[in-house]
Scaffold this active site. Sequence first.
Site, PDB file in Angstrom:
ATOM      1  N   GLN A 152       0.826  -1.203   0.000  1.00 28.76           N
ATOM      2  CA  GLN A 152       0.000   0.000   0.000  1.00 28.76           C
ATOM      3  C   GLN A 152       0.862   1.255   0.000  1.00 28.76           C
ATOM      4  OE1 GLN A 152      -4.119   0.148   0.833  1.00 28.76           O
ATOM      5  NE2 GLN A 152      -3.131  -0.775  -0.911  1.00 28.76           N
ATOM      6  N   PRO A 162      -5.221  -0.471   6.140  1.00 29.90           N
ATOM      7  CA  PRO A 162      -4.094  -0.461   5.200  1.00 29.90           C
ATOM      8  C   PRO A 162      -4.188   0.676   4.185  1.00 29.90           C
ATOM      9  CG  PRO A 162      -4.844  -2.701   5.552  1.00 29.90           C
ATOM     10  CD  PRO A 162      -5.844  -1.810   6.233  1.00 29.90           C
ATOM     11  N   TYR A 163      -5.341   0.806   3.551  1.00 28.88           N
ATOM     12  CA  TYR A 163      -5.540   1.860   2.553  1.00 28.88           C
ATOM     13  C   TYR A 163      -5.574   3.237   3.205  1.00 28.88           C
ATOM     14  CZ  TYR A 163      -7.909   4.631  -1.056  1.00 28.88           C
ATOM     15  OH  TYR A 163      -8.244   5.606  -1.967  1.00 28.88           O
ATOM     16  N   SER A 164      -6.365   3.355   4.255  1.00 28.95           N
ATOM     17  CA  SER A 164      -6.557   4.651   4.908  1.00 28.95           C
ATOM     18  C   SER A 164      -5.253   5.203   5.465  1.00 28.95           C
ATOM     19  CB  SER A 164      -7.588   4.514   6.028  1.00 28.95           C
ATOM     20  OG  SER A 164      -7.977   5.771   6.518  1.00 28.95           O
ATOM     21  N   SER A 177      -2.260   4.708   4.401  1.00 28.25           N
ATOM     22  CA  SER A 177      -1.407   5.197   3.304  1.00 28.25           C
ATOM     23  C   SER A 177      -1.877   6.567   2.832  1.00 28.25           C
ATOM     24  CB  SER A 177      -1.396   4.197   2.137  1.00 28.25           C
ATOM     25  OG  SER A 177      -2.618   4.199   1.421  1.00 28.25           O
TER      26      SER A 177
END
Length: 283
Positions: free
Chosen positions: A104, A152-154, A156
């Site tokens: 990510q 994980p996304y947030s 990044s």
Amino acid sequence: MRYAVVTGVSSGIGKAICEKFLAKGLYVFGSVRKKEDAKYFEEKYPNTFHTLVFDTTDYPAVDKAVEEIHKVVGKKGLSVLVNNAGVAKYGPIQHVPIEELRQQYEVNVFASVYLTQKLLWLLGASKEAKWQGKVIQISSTAGVMTRPMLGPYSSSKHAVEAIYDALRRELMIYGVEVVLIEPGPIKTEIWGKAKSGGNPYKDTDYGEIFAQLDKAVDEIEKIGLPVEAVAGKAWEAFVAKKPKARYVVAPKKLMFKAAMYLIPDRMLDKIFYKDLKKLTQES
């Protein structure tokens, strides 16, 4: 002629932004990982679209692309860089593999920063430059407000927000603007690509929740705005003499802004916890 670089133009937000800028008369360098993914633009805009084939995490390939851009642009400089390429993964932080978390950051953070660093001199980040371009970074409302299972996304995107806030303030000495675009729910392929097709967390306490996430994402996408809404904001930021530091692009934008900046964290905790409980009841 004004020159733009847009990453990840094969589909979704990147494709919409590339189309918008080309339609407005810019010469666009668009990046794809496979040359055939650029066929649409090559055929429709043969004189003003320039295909760049590279993976944003392949730094030697990025360096070659920068040289290619410089050969065309020369001393005229770039008008805008749009960092759009990104990936999305979800899962519980307690169990998500470190390699998945690292991926990510490699794509969403480090690759974006590397390309920006390499192109800043063409965007006017120099005392000798006679022009000033813009950097438009596609972030997310998830970069301000973190939902469970999207860590994980947030995370990044939180990093992206901090880095480009710093860059915006640093580049004021050159007059180079840096803008963050924060899409909320958008009808795009990024979450479809994120779907695992299985349940890697089925043997954990989050197994039932994870099993319902694909359905939850589908429901969110149903209320999502079209990618053209993001492209419109990117264009607005580009042409503005004094662009905003960040643009939120979401349905019920005021509600999103309230959740992002006004609602206390503990209240959001309760709201998101109820969402988690609902997912377990639906399994």
